[in-house]
Design an enzyme around this catalytic site. Structure first.
Site, PDB file in Angstrom:
ATOM      1  N   CYS A   1       0.840  -1.199   0.000  1.00 11.40           N
ATOM      2  CA  CYS A   1       0.000   0.000   0.000  1.00 11.40           C
ATOM      3  C   CYS A   1       0.879   1.254   0.000  1.00 11.40           C
ATOM      4  O   CYS A   1       1.502   1.566  -0.999  1.00 11.40           O
ATOM      5  CB  CYS A   1      -0.978  -0.036   1.178  1.00 11.40           C
ATOM      6  SG  CYS A   1      -2.350   1.137   1.016  1.00 11.40           S
TER       7      CYS A   1
ATOM      8  N   HIS B   1      -3.607  -5.076   0.087  1.00  8.15           N
ATOM      9  CA  HIS B   1      -3.157  -5.635   1.368  1.00  8.15           C
ATOM     10  C   HIS B   1      -3.242  -7.160   1.330  1.00  8.15           C
ATOM     11  O   HIS B   1      -4.244  -7.753   1.748  1.00  8.15           O
ATOM     12  CB  HIS B   1      -4.008  -5.090   2.515  1.00  8.15           C
ATOM     13  CG  HIS B   1      -3.732  -3.667   2.853  1.00  8.15           C
ATOM     14  ND1 HIS B   1      -2.795  -3.287   3.801  1.00  8.15           N
ATOM     15  CD2 HIS B   1      -4.249  -2.514   2.357  1.00  8.15           C
ATOM     16  CE1 HIS B   1      -2.758  -1.972   3.881  1.00  8.15           C
ATOM     17  NE2 HIS B   1      -3.632  -1.475   3.010  1.00  8.15           N
TER      18      HIS B   1
ATOM     19  N   GLU C   1      -1.906  -9.308   3.175  1.00 12.14           N
ATOM     20  CA  GLU C   1      -1.912  -9.934   4.507  1.00 12.14           C
ATOM     21  C   GLU C   1      -3.302 -10.341   4.957  1.00 12.14           C
ATOM     22  O   GLU C   1      -3.456 -11.249   5.792  1.00 12.14           O
ATOM     23  CB  GLU C   1      -1.271  -8.997   5.543  1.00 12.14           C
ATOM     24  CG  GLU C   1      -2.027  -7.724   5.851  1.00 12.14           C
ATOM     25  CD  GLU C   1      -1.650  -6.534   4.990  1.00 12.14           C
ATOM     26  OE1 GLU C   1      -1.813  -5.389   5.438  1.00 12.14           O
ATOM     27  OE2 GLU C   1      -1.196  -6.764   3.847  1.00 12.14           O
TER      28      GLU C   1
END
EC number: 6.3.4.2
Length: 558
Positions: free
Chosen positions: A383, A520, A522
């Site tokens: 990001c 993102h 994750e």
């Protein structure tokens, strides 16, 4: 019909209600049950999207674009289901809904009160959230109530849960209470009094816990559990000891070994197959028996509260599991780099710059990115970490020496990163924003599919298409992309409609592993499956480590 388990907390916050709820869900899922989870947050914010990470921790983004509590990240990592917007709601959303109904005249002139209107709305939200996944046919909905018993903010939620338990048929509702049993060093013993008082407070509200989860730094002996049982009016076998462990992925087996899932299944009259926790046993074994070890430098500005990067930390650990590697994380404050330089980045196997907002600490992050690029250290930017990598490359390689983001300098002469004012959301609707827009829910949010350029590192990692979750306002400015590409930068994925850069990388001729993503990743990593990007990142760190070791050995011989 869906049955409900309400998880409450007592004595102090941050005991791990989310982990406890997720672990119970994992066991029940292993028994063949369809499980969903909800988080009920007592704060008045509509969602955590505008809250500081230092106060609230990470904001977890769901597939459908909701900004939610970090506990939903735990839920997704422990069970197979993907959470939705309705799996998390707040006091702010409840009051917003009730006030809207009052303005529309839906209460027919009645005085709108906490009881019954707010509590009834909470129950409606709970029942709606329980139907969000599994085609509305979940066997069990585990509802975590934020805060602690005794907090004034939590009272409407507890009252709603009490009312719901009365309204539902027998054996359709259970209560799990997580409480603290502190060890007093001077006395040399565990103290049960705080737990007794916490249960007493819960009983005053009208709730009798089915199971007590007693949190301590060590296992609670049998006589301690018997004492808690006697004074709390909870059966001894339902007093479960939960102690500190080196990984949260041991908790499902800990609870199962003490029969918690059997207690819940009996209370809810659920017919379920025996639990199979072999996948969790394998994960724990892999974590305890790594074949390699790397150190990753995470350069951010919220590093004093690692909960700010919870999903990212877990994703790195998942990658470690799937590459047989112990992943050590060195948290580096980017403002320290601004003051003291980049010496702290030496001896790292890889560098990662995570997402974030605002100008503070950005020059330190850019310095870390430059260090990684110039010293061939594997780099992953997420990001803001990608945007800053583009700015660094623009300044020091593409001859755009004044390159910046309009987030940090609205009057920048070379805004290589800028606010996009119009885009299509994941449903194909046109969204608009400006510098004057509200901060809440005015970002690109949720999952988006993008084609990946063939022949790139991104294609080797993801294949022909990427589908990841977003949370950002600013984008790489397409005006400057041709100049960046002429200098060597590769845009390896773009949004299909606006053609906004989604992934960037450097060719192997310029750097062995330099990669940035606007999304993102994750948020989609799980301990069971890992994530291809983080596994590739850890593999690159291992390769860099080998090269450094080989170079040192060669120098030693000469």
């Amino acid at each position: 019909m869906t049955k409900y388990v309400f998880v409450t907390g007592g004595v102090v916050s941050s005991l791990g209600k989310g982990i406890a709820a997720a672990s119970l869900a994992a066991i029940l899922e292993s028994r063949g049950l369809k499980v969903t989870l909800l988080k009920l947050d007592p704060y008045i914010n509509v969602d955590p999207g505008t809250m500081s990470p230092l106060q609230h921790g990470e904001v977890f983004v769901t597939e459908d674009g909701a900004e939610t509590d970090l506990d939903l990240g735990h839920y997704e990592r422990f069970v197979s289901a993907k959470m939705r917007k309705s799996n998390n709601f707040t006091t702010g959303q409840i009051y917003e809904s009730v006030i809207s109904k009052e303005r529309r005249g839906e209460y027919l002139g009645k005085t709108v009160q906490v009881i019954p209107h707010i509590t009834s709305e909470i129950q409606a939200f709970v029942e709606r959230g329980a139907k969000a996944i599994h085609d509305g046919k979940a066997d069990v909905a585990i509802c975590e109530i934020g805060g602690t018993v005794g907090d004034i903010e939590s009272l409407p939620f507890l009252e709603a849960a009490r009312q719901m338990s009365l309204r539902l048929p027998a054996h359709d509702c259970a209560f799990v209470h997580l409480t603290l049993v502190p060890y007093i060093n001077s006395a040399g013993e565990l103290k049960t009094k705080p737990t007794q008082h916490s249960v007493q407070k819960l009983r005053e509200i009208g709730i009798m816990p089915t199971v007590l989860l007693c949190r301590a730094d060590r296992p609670i002996p049998e006589d301690g559990r018997a004492k808690i049982s006697l004074f709390s009016n909870v059966r001894e076998e339902a007093v479960i000891s939960v102690w500190d462990v080196d990984t949260i992925y041991k908790i499902p087996e800990m609870l199962h070994a003490q029969g918690m899932d059997d207690l819940i299944c009996r209370e809810l009259d659920l017919k379920a197959q025996p639990a199979d926790l072999s996948v969790w046993a394998k994960l724990v074994y892999e974590m305890a028996n790594p074949q390699h070890e790397v150190t990753i430098g995470m350069v951010g500005k919220y590093v004093e509260l690692t909960e700010s990067y919870k999903s990212l930390i877990e994703a790195l650990r998942h990658a470690g599991i799937h590459t047989h590697t112990r992943v050590n994380i060195n948290y580096i404050d980017s403002e320290d780099i601004e003051k003291e330089g980049v010496d702290c980045l030496q001896n790292l196997d890889a560098i990662l710059v995570p997402g974030g907002f605002g100008k503070r600490g950005t020059e330190g992050k850019i310095a870390a990115i430059r260090y990684a690029r110039e010293n061939n250290v594997p780099y992953l930017g997420i990001c803001l970490g990608m945007q800053l990598a583009v700015i660094e490359f623009a300044r020091h390689v593409a001859n755009l020496t004044k390159a910046n983001s309009t987030e940090f300098d609205p009057q920048s002469d070379q805004p290589v990163v800028a606010l996009i004012t119009e885009w299509l959301d994941r449903e194909g609707r046109v969204e608009k924003r400006s510098n004057d827009s509200d901060l809440g829910s005015t970002m690109r949010l949720g999952s988006q599919r993008c084609p990946v350029k063939a022949g790139t590192l991104a294609h080797r990692i993801y294949g022909a298409e990427v589908n990841e979750r977003h949370r950002h306002r600013y984008e790489v400015n397409n005006t400057y992309v041709p100049q960046l590409e002429r200098s060597g930068l590769i845009i390896s994925a773009r949004t299909p409609n606006e053609e906004l850069p989604e992934m960037m990388e450097l060719p192997s001729s310029m750097h062995p592993w330099f990669f940035g993503v606007q999304f993102h990743p994750e948020f989609t990593s799980t301990p069971r499956d890992g994530h291809p990007l983080f596994s590739a990142f850890i593999s690159a760190a291992l390769e860099h480590q080998k090269k450094l070791l080989k170079s040192k050995l060669h120098k030693g011989k000469t």
